[in-house]
Write an enzyme that holds these catalytic residues in place. Structure first.
Site: not given
Ligand code: FAD
Length: 522
Positions: A104, A283, A171
C-alpha cells in the site's frame, strides 16, 4: 556471522541452492548447479517466477510505478526469510530484497528491480499457526506479539476478543504491522499515545546480513531504533511486541465546522493540549466548494447537508474538525455532558456541531466502508499521487494561504481527502529513524488525491509545485511516506539524523540489499 548452513535441514539447503540457481540464471551467468537434479525438491510455491507473482509484486496502491522483480518469495516460516537474506549477503553478487506488506505504498517503495520481493502476508497462510499472541507481561502489562505480516484489522479483531486493543492506529486498518512500523503509523490518536512506532516494546528483525535478531530499547537498541520508521532499510520485521490497553466499547464522534482556518487550527491545538481527560482522537479535513456533495455528505446528518452546502457556497472552503472520545458501556458518567464540556468556548460556526455515537470497531474501521464503496464504483484501483507532510505549527497559517487557498482551491478540481490536523512531538522518540519537524506541535497534512481519469502527472506536478513553494518560502516541512528523492534530498530530509542512519545502514545492511525501492542508497 552465524553459519546457517550448519543449522539447516537438507531440504532447506536444496531450497536455497534453487534460489541461487534461479538468480544466477537470471543474471545471465553460468549456472553452477544442475537444476534438473534439484527439480523434484524445488518448492515452486515458495520462490515463484510466474507472470502472476511477478506482476503482483510490481505494482502498489499508488498505481504509478511498475518495477518487476526477478522472483517473489512466499515464505512459510521466518527461516525462509533468514535463508534468503543470508544467501544474498554471503553471495559474491548479492541480490536486492524487499519485504512487501500489503503493497500500500504509493511510489514503488516495496518493489525491487532485478531482485526478490518477499510477500510477507504468505507467513499468515500457514494453517494452525496463529501469529498473534496476547499475554500479560509482569512489567509491561498487556501485550500482543504479532507477525510483521499481520494486518492491523486482524490484530484489532484478535485483541478485542480479549477486551483489549492497541492504542495507536492508522486511519486505514488493512495495512501490515511491518509496513506501518517502517514508516511511523499515524492517525488522530498520535497526539495522545504517540505514533505506532512509540507503542512497540520489542521486535524480531532479519537484518540485511541474514541474522535473526531480537531487539528492544535495552537489547540491541541500535537495531530497534533504526528499524522504527526505518523505511525497510535495515532488515525485515518478522515480529513486533505491541502495547495493549483495555478496549473501549463505544465512542462519541463529533464534527465541528469552521470557515476561518485560524480559528480551526487554534481550537485543534487547544483540544490536543488537554491532558488525560480529553479527547482520544483528533483530525480534521477540508471541504472545497467545487467538490461533489457526495464526497462529504455521509459525514453529516442528512437533514444538515443543505445548510452546510450553503455555508460552503458562501465561504468556498470549510474546515471540518473531527474529534472522538472513547467510553465503555460500564461508565456511569453522563457522556453527553462530558463531551459538551470539551467543546465549550470553541469558535466553530454557531450551530455547526454534529455528534454521533458509534462502536469502537465502526469508528476505527471507518475507511473500510469508503473503500468498499469506491471499489464498487471502480474508483479504488486508480492512481494515487499522494503527498503527505509534517508542517511546523509556526508556518501552518502561511501553508493554508499559500497552498490550500492559492494552489489547491484555485485549481478547482475534485480530489480525494485533504487532511490537516496538529499532533505533538512529545510522544516521538528522537532515537528512532522517523523524521519530524522542530517544535512541540506540528501539523499532519495529507493530500490524498485519486486520479480517477488516470492523469496522475498533473497532480504530481502540483505536488512538486507545493514542495518547491515550501522550499522557497522557508516552510521547513518533512515529507511523510516520502518518495522520489535524490540522495541530496534524502540527506536534507534526515537532517541531523542522516549520519546515524548511514552508520546503522553500514552496520545492519552493509551490502545495501534492503528495500531499494525507497531510493535512499541505490
Ligand atoms: P508496503 O507498502 O508493502 O511496504 C512499505 C515499506 O516497508 C517498503 O519499503 C517495504 O519494503 C517495507 N516493509 C514492508 N513490510 C516490512 C517488514 N515486515 N519489515 C520491514 N520492512 C517492511 N499511514 C499512516 O501512517 N497513517 C494512515 O492513516 C495511513 N492511511 C493509509 C490509508 C491508505 C488507504 C493507504 C493506501 C495507506 C495509508 N497509510 C497510512 C500509509 C501506509 O502506512 C504505508 O503505505 C505503509 O507502508 C503501508 O503498509 P504496507 O503493509 O502496505 O507496506
Amino acid at each position: 556471522m552465524v553459519n546457517y548452513s550448519s543449522l539447516m535441514p537438507s531440504s532447506m539447503i536444496i531450497f536455497l541452492l534453487t534460489i541461487l540457481c534461479h538468480l544466477i540464471s537470471i543474471n545471465g551467468r553460468t549456472m553452477t548447479w544442475n537444476a534438473s537434479l534439484l527439480s523434484p525438491e524445488i518448492p515452486d510455491t515458495k520462490l515463484r517466477r510466474d507472470a502472476k507473482a511477478l506482476d503482483l509484486a510490481s505494482w502498489d496502491f499508488g498505481k504509478i510505478e511498475n518495477i518487476k522483480p526477478n522472483a517473489v518469495l512466499y515464505p512459510s516460516s521466518v527461516d525462509d526469510i533468514v535463508n534468503l537474506l543470508s544467501l544474498s549477503y554471503n553471495s559474491t553478487s548479492p541480490f536486492r530484497v524487499a519485504g512487501k506488506g500489503r503493497g500500500h505504498s504509493i511510489r514503488g517503495q516495496a518493489m525491487v528491480k532485478d531482485g526478490v520481493v518477499v510477500e510477507m502476508t504468505s507467513l499468515n497462510d500457514v494453517k494452525n499457526n496463529s501469529r498473534i499472541r496476547i499475554f500479560k507481561d509482569p512489567e509491561l502489562g498487556y501485550c500482543a506479539d504479532v507477525g510483521g505480516e499481520q494486518l492491523w484489522i486482524d490484530v484489532l479483531n484478535a485483541t478485542l476478543r480479549e477486551g483489549l486493543s492497541p492504542v495507536s492506529w492508522t486511519d486505514y486498518l488493512y495495512l501490515t504491522v511491518g509496513g506501518t512500523l517502517s514508516n511511523a503509523g499515524i492517525s488522530g490518536q498520535t497526539f495522545r499515545y504517540g505514533p505506532q512506532i512509540s507503542n512497540v516494546y520489542e521486535l524480531d528483525v532479519v537484518t540485511g546480513k541474514g541474522e535473526l535478531v531480537t531487539c528492544s530499547s535495552k537489547n540491541n537498541p541500535d537495531l530497534f531504533y533504526a528499524v522504527l520508521g526505518g523505511l525497510g532499510q535495515f532488515g525485515i520485521i518478522t515480529r513486533a511486541r505491541i502495547r495493549l490497553d483495555n478496549a473501549p466499547t463505544k465512542v462519541k464522534w463529533v464534527r465541528l465546522i469552521y470557515y476561518d482556518f485560524s480559528a480551526y487550527s487554534s481550537d485543534q491545538e487547544k483540544l490536543i493540549s488537554i491532558s488525560d481527560d480529553g479527547l482520544n482522537y483528533l483530525e480534521g479535513s477540508l471541504i472545497m466548494d467545487y467538490s461533489s456533495t457526495d464526497s462529504w455528505r455521509s459525514l453529516f446528518p442528512p437533514g444538515d447537508v443543505e445548510r452546510i452546502s450553503s455555508l460552503l457556497t458562501h465561504h468556498k472552503i470549510l474546515y471540518c474538525l473531527e474529534a472522538v472520545k472513547y467510553y465503555n458501556y460500564t461508565t456511569t458518567i453522563n457522556e453527553d455532558e462530558d463531551i459538551d464540556k470539551l467543546f465549550q468556548g470553541l469558535s466553530y460556526v454557531p450551530g455547526f456541531i454534529f455528534k454521533k455515537d458509534a462502536t469502537y470497531m465502526d469508528f476505527l474501521n471507518r475507511v473500510r466502508a469508503e473503500e468498499l464503496l469506491l471499489q464498487s464504483l471502480g474508483l479504488w484501483d486508480v492512481p494515487h499521487p499522494w503527498l503527505n507532510m509534517f508542517i511546523p505549527k509556526s508556518r501552518i497559517l502561511d501553508f493554508n494561504q499559500e497552498v490550500f487557498v492559492n494552489i489547491i482551491h484555485k485549481q478547482n478540481r475534485s480530489t480525494g481527502p485533504l487532511l490537516a490536523y496538529p499532533t505533538r512531538r512529545n510522544k516521538w522518540d528522537e532515537r528512532m529513524s522517523a523524521v519530524i519537524p522542530d517544535g512541540e506541535i506540528f501539523y499532519v497534512v495529507g493530500l490524498l488525491h485519486s486520479a480517477e481519469d488516470g492523469d496522475w502527472k498533473s497532480w504530481d506536478n502540483q505536488n512538486k509545485q507545493i514542495l518547491d513553494l515550501c522550499k522557497k518560502t522557508g516552510i521547513e516541512i518533512k515529507e511523510y511516506l516520502s518518495n522520489q528523492k535524490t540522495k541530496e534530498e534524502w540527506i536534507l530530509h534526515f537532517g541531523s539524523k542522516w549520519e546515524t542512519f548511514v552508520k546503522r545502514k553500514n552496520q545492519f545492511d552493509p551490502k545495501m540489499i534492503m528495500s531499494p525501492g525507497q531510493n535512499i542508497f541505490n
